[in-house]
Enzyme design. Structure first.
Site, mmCIF file in Angstrom:
data_model
loop_
_atom_site.group_PDB
_atom_site.id
_atom_site.type_symbol
_atom_site.label_atom_id
_atom_site.label_comp_id
_atom_site.label_asym_id
_atom_site.label_seq_id
_atom_site.Cartn_x
_atom_site.Cartn_y
_atom_site.Cartn_z
ATOM 1 N N LYS A 117 39.822 3.248 44.104
ATOM 2 C CA LYS A 117 39.923 3.662 42.708
ATOM 3 C C LYS A 117 38.557 4.215 42.329
ATOM 4 O O LYS A 117 37.568 3.482 42.283
ATOM 5 C CB LYS A 117 40.300 2.500 41.793
ATOM 6 C CG LYS A 117 40.465 2.975 40.349
ATOM 7 C CD LYS A 117 40.542 1.841 39.351
ATOM 8 C CE LYS A 117 40.571 2.428 37.940
ATOM 9 N NZ LYS A 117 40.381 1.400 36.903
ATOM 10 N N GLY A 178 39.525 -1.591 27.944
ATOM 11 C CA GLY A 178 39.419 -2.867 27.263
ATOM 12 C C GLY A 178 39.586 -2.827 25.756
ATOM 13 O O GLY A 178 39.441 -3.850 25.089
ATOM 14 N N GLY A 205 43.361 0.711 28.158
ATOM 15 C CA GLY A 205 43.700 0.784 26.749
ATOM 16 C C GLY A 205 44.988 0.092 26.358
ATOM 17 O O GLY A 205 45.194 -0.205 25.182
ATOM 18 N N ASN A 226 44.421 -4.657 33.001
ATOM 19 C CA ASN A 226 43.561 -5.787 33.321
ATOM 20 C C ASN A 226 43.233 -6.619 32.078
ATOM 21 O O ASN A 226 43.698 -7.744 31.933
ATOM 22 C CB ASN A 226 42.271 -5.310 33.998
ATOM 23 C CG ASN A 226 41.368 -6.458 34.400
ATOM 24 O OD1 ASN A 226 41.828 -7.546 34.704
ATOM 25 N ND2 ASN A 226 40.065 -6.230 34.395
#
Length: 275
Positions: A117, A178, A205, A226
């Site tokens: 990633k 986040g 988001g 996450n």
């Protein structure tokens, strides 16, 4: 002759998620950061049903707080590792960390894992990815045989360019990392999805399962979530909810929603009613 009508689900192609010739049943990817404990992380990964988990290479190698023992806490025979270049501010840094991530995956038993990633983020306040650095690093990593999953702003032109140079996916952000703001750039993500010949993974988001379902209903191929899981009051329960939302949203996309109309349309016919 009898007319055969296809079911709505058959009207769109029903296929598993495939990234760089590797197939996955789950369309939800999760992370390993921001959990209050390794136990919460383990329970959440299990509850989510995910098969791909991101790992910040630098944080694992430096044993940053919250990452001690992380690599050993996950069963890598069941979960596919997605090393990420979190913390890299330049293309050069990201390329170096990607190579370290590939070696880490090999050491943990995934000999054929070339996934990365790609994150190139010089902006410390908003954590927005650098499009120029991302493209530069992606070109070099693809040439080195990596399956590159680049994290980008929702820029349709950049997304297409990354596909053309051989990236395995594109990962446009829904809103800043986040932030829990949900999907703030629907139009651009829709354009990326419509033009893509590779999987589109909405990343960053998403704060609630309704937003996860919304992204999948648009036609996104997968999600990476996450913070919304790790920082929830009950991470495992939220992980399960996000997994269910990904499934529901995908099924809704395949089914084909009704068009939006300006006026009401009766559910019951008006002909044949008793007067």
């Amino acid at each position: 002759m009898q007319t055969i009508h296809k079911s709505p689900v058959q009207s769109r192609e029903h296929r598993p998620l495939t990234i760089a010739d590797k197939t996955f049943n789950s369309r939800l990817m999760t992370g390993t950061g921001k959990y209050r404990s390794l136990e919460e992380m383990q329970n959440s990964i299990m509850a989510s049903g995910c098969e791909i988990v991101t790992v910040a290479v630098r944080r694992v190698q430096t044993k940053a707080p919250g990452h001690e023992g992380l690599a050993e806490a996950i069963d890598w025979t069941k979960i596919w590792m997605l090393p990420n270049t979190a913390g890299c501010q330049t293309a050069e840094e990201a390329i170096r960390v990607a190579r370290l991530g590939r070696e880490m995956a090999k050491l943990l038993g995934q000999e054929d894992n070339n996934f990365v990633k790609l994150e190139v983020i010089p902006d410390a306040k908003y954590l927005l990815p650098d499009p120029i650095g991302t493209l530069e690093a992606a070109e070099k990593l693809v040439k080195e045989g990596f399956a590159v999953l680049p994290y980008i702003n929702a820029d349709p032109v950049l997304a297409k360019r990354l596909e053309e140079i051989g990236c395995a996916t594109v990962m446009p952000l829904g809103s800043p990392i986040g932030s829990g703001q949900g999907i703030k750039n629907l139009a651009n993500i829709q354009i990326i999805i419509e033009n893509a010949g590779i999987p589109v993974v909405v990343d960053a988001g998403i704060g609630a399962p309704s937003e996860a379902a919304q992204a999948m209903e648009m036609g996104a191929d997968a999600l990476l979530i996450n913070t919304a899981i790790a920082q929830a009051q009950n991470p495992a329960a939220m992980a399960k909810a996000m997994g269910m939302a990904a499934e529901a949203g995908r099924l809704a996309y395949l089914s084909g929603r009704i068009p939006i109309k300006a006026y009401a349309s009766a559910s019951s016919p008006v002909t044949g009613t008793v007067s």
